[in-house]
Design an enzyme around this catalytic site. Structure first.
Site, PDB file in Angstrom:
ATOM      1  N   CYS A 138       0.788  -1.232   0.000  1.00 20.20           N
ATOM      2  CA  CYS A 138       0.000   0.000   0.000  1.00 20.20           C
ATOM      3  C   CYS A 138       0.818   1.278   0.000  1.00 20.20           C
ATOM      4  O   CYS A 138       0.261   2.365   0.066  1.00 20.20           O
ATOM      5  CB  CYS A 138      -0.975   0.002   1.168  1.00 20.20           C
ATOM      6  N   ASP A 165       2.839   2.451   2.300  1.00 19.92           N
ATOM      7  CA  ASP A 165       2.972   3.099   3.603  1.00 19.92           C
ATOM      8  C   ASP A 165       4.425   3.096   4.046  1.00 19.92           C
ATOM      9  O   ASP A 165       5.163   2.150   3.785  1.00 19.92           O
ATOM     10  CB  ASP A 165       2.179   2.324   4.663  1.00 19.92           C
ATOM     11  N   CYS A 198      -1.509  -3.251   8.862  1.00 23.93           N
ATOM     12  CA  CYS A 198      -1.047  -1.999   9.477  1.00 23.93           C
ATOM     13  C   CYS A 198      -0.510  -2.260  10.883  1.00 23.93           C
ATOM     14  O   CYS A 198       0.517  -1.691  11.282  1.00 23.93           O
ATOM     15  CB  CYS A 198      -2.188  -0.987   9.558  1.00 23.93           C
TER      16      CYS A 198
END
Lengths: 232, 152
Positions: free
Chosen positions: B60, B62, B129
């Site tokens: 993603c 991040d 996450c």
């Protein structure tokens, strides 16, 4: 009757420049055939969209890949204008507007084909999506874990994100965005030769970097939006 | 007749579309950390009592930096983070810095992503996450250990 003839001749014209990608012959494609649900005649396998005999729109072939669907060779490089042209040609054949008076099955098929063609076009039109799609076609997966990212790369991404955070006005943001566009293009240009050489690890690294750059670009757009709303 | 058929088909296709739109709801714990993040910032990387963990999620895009300051007794006395990514990633790293403060380096190493995910009520699609936050803590601890070894 006239409409049927048009479809059939359209198919015949296109079939002269399409060739079978799964076998070596360029003879009429009757193998891997499917029967038309309406008139039961065998249809050539490549797109199986419209029966060349009765002109009825076939059910969606879910196994077809996006490159075959839009009649492009299965490689990374393609010409964007040519892609748009083929996309429009295909949509002209299957667009739901053309089937509003047809049978329920054709109407449903038309909407399915239209969606599939849209999805194929969107995927192939964006270099990073095209790269990921082609990677998957070659049986490779994008890395899911952290181990593929080196510290230097992450630090660089961190700094670039911080630059966006600290940018005070739109001029700076535009400059940062332009740099990202340049870097994205540079990365995309190397993908073609990496795919030719089957250097999948390099391809994955480049695609990951492109994803990070796109993420930063999203932050820039968001910040630009927020600057607009605070001014007004 | 066909009008009725068409309008019911239209309704059915619209309903199908509505059902297939994913609804993303952030738990209030996540929103709290997102709007009032604790411990955002940086510690001095060159300080030998500071361990820095820099991790990323390729799926993603991040990137997460988590830093810890350790005293002479092996206790974490300060922690700071900087995360660029979704609300769940920011909340996970914010929570992680809150939790490691006051813990020994051994205790901090035992922190699991599942604890973070449970506290924030993360949905399955956002579990990675919390994993990223756990990786960041471990990376910071590893960096601190390496620096301490170099000192000796």
């Amino acid at each position: 009757m006239r409409k049927t003839t048009n479809f059939a001749s359209c198919i015949t014209r296109r079939s002269t420049y399409m060739h079978c990608r799964s076998c070596t012959t360029s003879a009429p494609l009757t193998h891997q055939a499917v029967d038309c649900w309406n008139c039961k005649k065998k249809i050539m396998h490549l797109q199986k969209m419209i029966c060349s005999d009765c002109g009825h729109l076939q059910d969606v072939n879910t196994s077809i890949n996006y490159f075959d669907l839009l009649s492009f060779p299965i490689k990374f490089e393609l010409e964007p204008l040519q892609l748009t042209k083929r996309f429009r040609q295909l949509q002209t054949l299957v667009h739901p507007d053309k089937f509003s008076n047809k049978s329920d099955r054709e109407q449903s098929n038309s909407s399915d084909w239209s969606s599939l063609i849209n999805k194929a076009y969107k995927t192939l039109a964006t270099p990073v999506d095209r790269g990921q799609y082609l990677l998957n076609l070659k049986g490779e997966q994008m890395p899911q874990d952290n181990s593929s990212l080196n510290a230097e790369f992450l630090m660089n991404m961190m700094e670039r994100n911080e630059e966006v955070e600290e940018a005070a006005d739109n001029a700076v943001l535009e400059q940062l965005n332009n740099q990202i566009i340049i870097d994205l293009e540079k990365n995309a240009n190397t993908l073609s030769k990496h795919f030719e050489a089957k250097e999948f690890e390099n391809i994955k690294k480049i695609l990951v970097e492109m994803k990070y750059l796109l993420s930063i670009q999203q932050s820039i757009k968001k910040k630009q939006q927020s600057l607009i709303t605070t001014i007004s | 007749m066909s009008l009725v058929r068409n309008s019911s088909r239209l309704l059915r296709s619209q309903l199908k579309r509505v059902q297939s739109v994913p609804v993303a709801l952030y738990h209030e714990n996540v929103v709290e950390h997102y709007e009032n993040p604790r411990n955002v910032g940086s510690l001095d990387k060159k300080d030998i009592t500071v361990g820095t963990g820099l991790v990323g999620a390729p799926a993603c895009g991040d990137v997460m930096k988590l830093q810890i300051k350790v005293d002479e007794n092996g206790k974490i006395i300060d922690a700071k983070f900087k995360t660029f990514g979704c609300g769940s990633a920011i909340a996970s790293s914010s929570l992680a810095t809150e939790w490691v403060k006051g813990k020994s380096i051994d205790e901090a190493g035992k922190l699991k992503n599942t604890d973070i995910a449970k506290e924030l009520r993360l949905p399955p699609v956002k579990l990675h996450c919390s994993m990223l936050a756990e990786d960041a803590i471990k990376a910071a601890l590893a960096d601190y250990k390496v620096k301490q070894q170099k000192k000796d």
